[in-house]
Design a protein around this motif. Structure first.
Motif, PDB file in Angstrom:
ATOM      1  N   SER A 129      73.472  52.878  36.860  1.00 40.98           N
ATOM      2  CA  SER A 129      74.700  53.045  36.086  1.00 40.98           C
ATOM      3  C   SER A 129      75.781  53.682  36.951  1.00 40.98           C
ATOM      4  N   LYS A 133      78.708  47.660  39.399  1.00 41.88           N
ATOM      5  CA  LYS A 133      78.337  46.276  39.062  1.00 41.88           C
ATOM      6  C   LYS A 133      79.461  45.574  38.308  1.00 41.88           C
ATOM      7  N   THR A 134      79.987  46.255  37.303  1.00 39.13           N
ATOM      8  CA  THR A 134      81.029  45.658  36.472  1.00 39.13           C
ATOM      9  C   THR A 134      82.279  45.362  37.289  1.00 39.13           C
ATOM     10  N   ARG A 135      82.668  46.300  38.139  1.00 38.98           N
ATOM     11  CA  ARG A 135      83.883  46.104  38.936  1.00 38.98           C
ATOM     12  C   ARG A 135      83.719  44.923  39.888  1.00 38.98           C
ATOM     13  N   ALA A 138      83.818  41.688  37.880  1.00 42.03           N
ATOM     14  CA  ALA A 138      85.184  41.407  37.439  1.00 42.03           C
ATOM     15  C   ALA A 138      86.019  40.834  38.583  1.00 42.03           C
ATOM     16  N   HIS A 154      83.424  35.782  28.980  1.00 43.24           N
ATOM     17  CA  HIS A 154      82.860  37.117  29.201  1.00 43.24           C
ATOM     18  C   HIS A 154      82.310  37.666  27.898  1.00 43.24           C
ATOM     19  N   ARG A 156      79.610  41.001  26.362  1.00 46.28           N
ATOM     20  CA  ARG A 156      78.924  42.247  26.709  1.00 46.28           C
ATOM     21  C   ARG A 156      77.813  42.525  25.713  1.00 46.28           C
ATOM     22  N   TRP A 258      80.015  35.220  32.235  1.00 48.20           N
ATOM     23  CA  TRP A 258      79.588  36.562  32.674  1.00 48.20           C
ATOM     24  C   TRP A 258      79.057  37.327  31.472  1.00 48.20           C
ATOM     25  N   ARG A 260      77.535  40.869  30.531  1.00 49.07           N
ATOM     26  CA  ARG A 260      77.490  42.234  31.055  1.00 49.07           C
ATOM     27  C   ARG A 260      76.431  43.054  30.331  1.00 49.07           C
ATOM     28  N   ASP A 261      75.829  44.016  31.047  1.00 53.76           N
ATOM     29  CA  ASP A 261      74.786  44.897  30.494  1.00 53.76           C
ATOM     30  C   ASP A 261      73.625  44.083  29.934  1.00 53.76           C
ATOM     31  N   THR A 290      74.984  41.096  34.803  1.00 53.23           N
ATOM     32  CA  THR A 290      74.987  42.416  35.432  1.00 53.23           C
ATOM     33  C   THR A 290      74.182  43.371  34.565  1.00 53.23           C
TER      34      THR A 290
END
Length: 480
Positions: A129, A133-135, A138, A154, A156, A258, A260-261, A290
């Motif tokens: 964490s 990863k997110t940056r 993106a 996208h 999440r 994408w 996320r998480d 990610t």
């Protein structure tokens, strides 16, 4: 109903043997005072809660309240409304992407090859964490949009707040259809149908357009005839609808999806991703996921026609960490920046949050930790099995680094734990400790501070006694 919320570390346990468990401490007292002061139907929060959640909740200050046992009044804020849907945050200043040029170049080439060769590609970015990863994802999505005119979808995955297990897929579909929080539910069937018809561009008959639209509305959480079917068949229809829509869109433009998480994803979402990659293996589609490395414990992409790239994202090195610190705090003295970089262990989130706290406190808070940094590390500690948790607690008493034999001696002295090999392996896997040969070290000073800060005074004294026993035994052995 009146609600008071306060954030911080408390002691949880029974005051007297046989009593019920309770939470004790200053944090609890302030929460009680906030609850008492709240008007019916409102939520009051303390300063720490406000600071930790200001990106996702709108607040209004209500001044300062007097709390029992506190000489100074405490700040209080009334929660007004969420910023947006679950997972949405206020747009704040974004630090430049630093120290990720090799990773970004590799992923950019991977995406370009997938689009140029019409071959589906899975990109999995894993890491602890806050490591970025997110940056990175993106930035990759933006490059795909700019260089290949890709349609970026996208979604999440959320650990809380939504009963719809399809939430990440539904979130991506909403962006295509143009549905937001203000959309009239009565308009949704028309919007979905228009989107499907435009994607199919006359290549599908009326019945197929209607079937696909119904499947998409089901995944979006709206009432459809699929609700009367058994859950498995309804899920199959939803999966078929998503596959049909993505396939149709990929004939018009490259697609980057994408998620996320991913470690929070429901099994149904994982199966849908497998199905997309398998069935659309010859299309210009890139699926980016990610999450923490634990996502692979319950999901291994289905082997087939898809290409797959996995990137384990490491913390920034000292040079990149210093560049980020200079970008965040250009006016701060070099020795202060170096201390921030060292404490963060190269974790960009930790560095950014500590820099923000330092800026707000005008240089007076370098020894403090922001609440969200403590919570990120605390969540990783809470997920450990007891043997691994006890070993990392022993390590926090010994210091930032040391010998494995010292940890082993403490484990035997404290708990009669004869073998800590598996515990050390678990701590390495979750990026809390590094073990090289006969030596261990914390990944960052911040991790050690959080672990040590969670020990009660009694636990600290007991473990320090074990540390002293090891020291005296080692001295006796060397003198003999």
């Amino acid at each position: 109903v009146r609600i008071g919320v306060n954030t911080g570390e408390v002691l949880v346990g029974a005051i007297i043997a046989g009593d019920d468990y309770t939470a004790m401490g200053d944090v609890v007292n302030i929460a009680s005072r906030l609850q008492t002061a709240a008007e019916p139907g409102t939520v009051l929060v303390g300063a720490a809660t406000h600071d930790a959640t200001a990106e996702v909740i709108h607040y209004r200050s209500v001044g300062r309240l007097h709390a029992r046992g506190r000489g100074e009044p405490v700040a209080a804020y009334r929660a007004v409304e969420p910023v947006g849907r679950p997972g949405e945050r206020r747009e704040g200043p974004t630090a430049p992407l630093i120290g990720r040029d090799p990773e970004l170049a590799m992923l950019t080439n991977t995406v370009s090859a997938a689009f140029q060769r019409n071959r589906a590609q899975l990109v999995a970015i894993a890491g602890e964490s806050g490591v970025g990863k997110t940056r990175l994802a993106a930035e990759l999505a933006e490059l795909a949009r700019d260089q290949h005119r890709a349609l970026v979808l996208h979604g999440r995955c959320l650990p809380y707040g939504e009963a719809n297990l399809w939430w990440p897929i539904a979130e991506a579909i909403r962006s295509i259809v143009g549905i937001d929080a203000d959309t009239d539910p009565a308009a949704v069937p028309r919007l979905v149908r228009e989107t499907v018809a435009a994607a199919f561009a006359g290549a599908a008959d009326e019945a197929n357009v209607e079937r696909t639209s119904e499947g998409l509305r089901h995944l979006l959480g709206y009432d459809t005839g699929l609700a009367r079917l058994d859950a498995e068949r309804a899920a199959d229809e939803g999966t078929r609808a998503v596959r049909a829509l993505v396939h149709a869109l990929s004939l018009l433009t490259p697609i980057l999806l994408w998620i996320r998480d991913q470690d929070w994803a429901d099994d149904a979402v994982l199966r849908l991703l497998d199905d997309l990659l398998d069935r659309l293996g010859r299309r210009s589609i890139v699926v980016v996921v990610t999450g923490r490395a634990e996502m692979f414990d319950r999901w291994q992409p289905r082997p087939g026609r898809v290409n797959a790239t996995t990137l384990s994202l490491e913390p920034l090195d000292n040079s990149a960490g210093d560049q980020l610190a200079r970008a965040l705090l250009p006016e701060v003295a070099p020795d202060v920046r170096r201390e921030l970089v060292e404490r963060s262990g190269g974790n960009p989130l930790f560095l950014e949050e500590m820099a923000r706290m330092l800026a707000v406190a005008d240089g007076e808070a370098i020894g403090q930790l922001p609440a969200n940094v403590r919570s990120v590390i605390g969540a990783r500690l809470d997920a450990l099995d007891d043997p691994a948790l006890h070993v990392v607690e022993d390590a926090s008493v010994l210091g930032l680094r040391g010998e494995v034999t010292a940890l082993q001696r403490m484990a035997v002295f404290q708990r009669d734990q004869p073998d800590i090999t598996d515990a050390l392996r678990d701590l390495e896997r979750v990026d809390l400790l590094d073990v090289v040969g006969q030596y261990w070290s914390f990944r960052s000073n911040v991790v050690r501070d959080v672990v040590y800060g969670r020990l009660t005074k009694t636990d600290r004294a007991w473990r320090h006694s074990g540390c002293l026993l090891y020291t005296s035994d080692a001295a006796d052995e060397s003198s003999s």
